[in-house]
Enzyme design. Structure first.
Site, PDB file in Angstrom:
ATOM      1  N   HIS A  52       0.846  -1.187   0.000  1.00 52.21           N
ATOM      2  CA  HIS A  52       0.000   0.000   0.000  1.00 52.21           C
ATOM      3  C   HIS A  52       0.886   1.243   0.000  1.00 52.21           C
ATOM      4  O   HIS A  52       2.099   1.151   0.192  1.00 52.21           O
ATOM      5  CB  HIS A  52      -0.935   0.003   1.228  1.00 52.21           C
ATOM      6  CG  HIS A  52      -0.200   0.010   2.537  1.00 52.21           C
ATOM      7  ND1 HIS A  52      -0.129  -1.079   3.373  1.00 52.21           N
ATOM      8  CD2 HIS A  52       0.525   0.982   3.133  1.00 52.21           C
ATOM      9  CE1 HIS A  52       0.589  -0.773   4.432  1.00 52.21           C
ATOM     10  NE2 HIS A  52       1.009   0.467   4.312  1.00 52.21           N
TER      11      HIS A  52
HETATM   12  C1  T46 Z   1       2.684   0.555   6.991  1.00 52.77           C
HETATM   13  C2  T46 Z   1       3.522  -0.661   7.178  1.00 52.77           C
HETATM   14  C3  T46 Z   1       4.972  -0.348   7.305  1.00 52.77           C
HETATM   15  C4  T46 Z   1      -4.306  -1.165  13.641  1.00 52.77           C
HETATM   16  O1  T46 Z   1      -5.404  -1.429  14.165  1.00 52.77           O
HETATM   17  N1  T46 Z   1      -3.570  -0.119  14.101  1.00 52.77           N
HETATM   18  C5  T46 Z   1      -2.367   0.208  13.568  1.00 52.77           C
HETATM   19  O2  T46 Z   1      -1.720   1.178  14.030  1.00 52.77           O
HETATM   20  C6  T46 Z   1      -1.872  -0.574  12.461  1.00 52.77           C
HETATM   21  C7  T46 Z   1      -0.540  -0.229  11.836  1.00 52.77           C
HETATM   22  C8  T46 Z   1      -2.624  -1.620  12.014  1.00 52.77           C
HETATM   23  N2  T46 Z   1      -3.827  -1.906  12.591  1.00 52.77           N
HETATM   24  C9  T46 Z   1      -4.579  -3.059  12.110  1.00 52.77           C
HETATM   25  C10 T46 Z   1      -5.134  -2.958  10.706  1.00 52.77           C
HETATM   26  C11 T46 Z   1      -5.155  -4.383  10.243  1.00 52.77           C
HETATM   27  O3  T46 Z   1      -6.340  -5.010  10.648  1.00 52.77           O
HETATM   28  O4  T46 Z   1      -3.713  -4.186  12.111  1.00 52.77           O
HETATM   29  C12 T46 Z   1      -3.995  -5.025  11.011  1.00 52.77           C
HETATM   30  C13 T46 Z   1      -2.756  -5.234  10.149  1.00 52.77           C
HETATM   31  O5  T46 Z   1      -2.444  -3.984   9.482  1.00 52.77           O
HETATM   32  P1  T46 Z   1      -1.839  -3.936   7.996  1.00 52.77           P
HETATM   33  O6  T46 Z   1      -2.374  -5.060   7.201  1.00 52.77           O
HETATM   34  O7  T46 Z   1      -2.060  -2.546   7.464  1.00 52.77           O
HETATM   35  O8  T46 Z   1      -0.294  -4.180   8.311  1.00 52.77           O
HETATM   36  P2  T46 Z   1       0.956  -4.090   7.328  1.00 52.77           P
HETATM   37  O9  T46 Z   1       2.073  -4.760   8.012  1.00 52.77           O
HETATM   38  O10 T46 Z   1       0.616  -4.541   5.962  1.00 52.77           O
HETATM   39  O11 T46 Z   1       1.286  -2.500   7.230  1.00 52.77           O
HETATM   40  C14 T46 Z   1       1.723  -1.783   8.375  1.00 52.77           C
HETATM   41  C15 T46 Z   1       0.967  -0.463   8.523  1.00 52.77           C
HETATM   42  O12 T46 Z   1      -0.440  -0.713   8.547  1.00 52.77           O
HETATM   43  C16 T46 Z   1       1.257   0.500   7.399  1.00 52.77           C
HETATM   44  O13 T46 Z   1       0.785   1.799   7.705  1.00 52.77           O
HETATM   45  O14 T46 Z   1       3.107   1.512   6.367  1.00 52.77           O
HETATM   46  O15 T46 Z   1       3.117  -1.507   8.267  1.00 52.77           O
END
Ligand code: T46
Length: 136
Positions: A52
């Site tokens: 993303h």
């Molecule tokens: C990014 C990269 C480096 C939350 O509830 N709070 C939070 O602060 C974050 C970061 C995530 N979440 C929830 C949202 C999803 O249900 O945790 C779950 C996993 O998040 P996501 O799929 O977005 O995780 P990554 O590892 O793909 O991405 C993360 C960050 O979301 C993003 O901003 O830049 O790490």
């Protein structure tokens, strides 16, 4: 118009014979006020995370244990960066498509951000990222 910035930050290591210590202070070692910290660990080697960009969010990624590859794209420029040292941060702001891959078993990726979690700031669709990038 969205910003798109990507660069490495070297942190000062305050080492002595007891080991190393790195201190991170708002607006000094990190170029913004930290509003959130989260960390990623226990990700298997074959898993790709991220995939993303953000509209406005500013973040610094620090791999404090193990290693992880970060594939970043600004417009059509792709850069592959390996994070494997606790004294290096990767600053990512805004319209940078990023993917985190090849997590080592012991990888712990700490992320500090200038804002709280806000799903409306995410661009999770690659075609939308390309469209916004070409208009930017
Ligand atoms: C990014 C990269 C480096 C939350 O509830 N709070 C939070 O602060 C974050 C970061 C995530 N979440 C929830 C949202 C999803 O249900 O945790 C779950 C996993 O998040 P996501 O799929 O977005 O995780 P990554 O590892 O793909 O991405 C993360 C960050 O979301 C993003 O901003 O830049 O790490």
């Amino acid at each position: 118009m969205y910003e798109a910035k990507l660069y490495k930050i070297d942190f000062d290591v305050k080492g002595d014979d007891r080991g190393a210590l790195i201190a991170i202070e708002n607006s000094k070692d990190i170029p913004f006020d930290i509003k959130r910290l989260y960390y990623i660990y226990g990700t298997q080697e074959h898993v790709v995370r991220g995939k993303h960009a953000h509209k406005k969010l500013k973040q610094v990624l620090i791999c404090v244990s193990g290693s992880v590859d970060i594939k970043c794209q600004i417009k059509d420029q792709i850069e592959n960066i390996t994070l494997n040292s606790p004294n290096v941060g990767l600053y990512i702001e805004g319209l940078v498509w990023h993917e985190m891959l090849h997590f080592s078993n012991d990888a712990v990726l700490i992320v500090v951000a200038d804002n709280v979690y806000d799903e409306s700031d995410y661009i999770r669709n690659y075609d939308m990222f390309s469209k916004l990038s070409s208009e930017n």
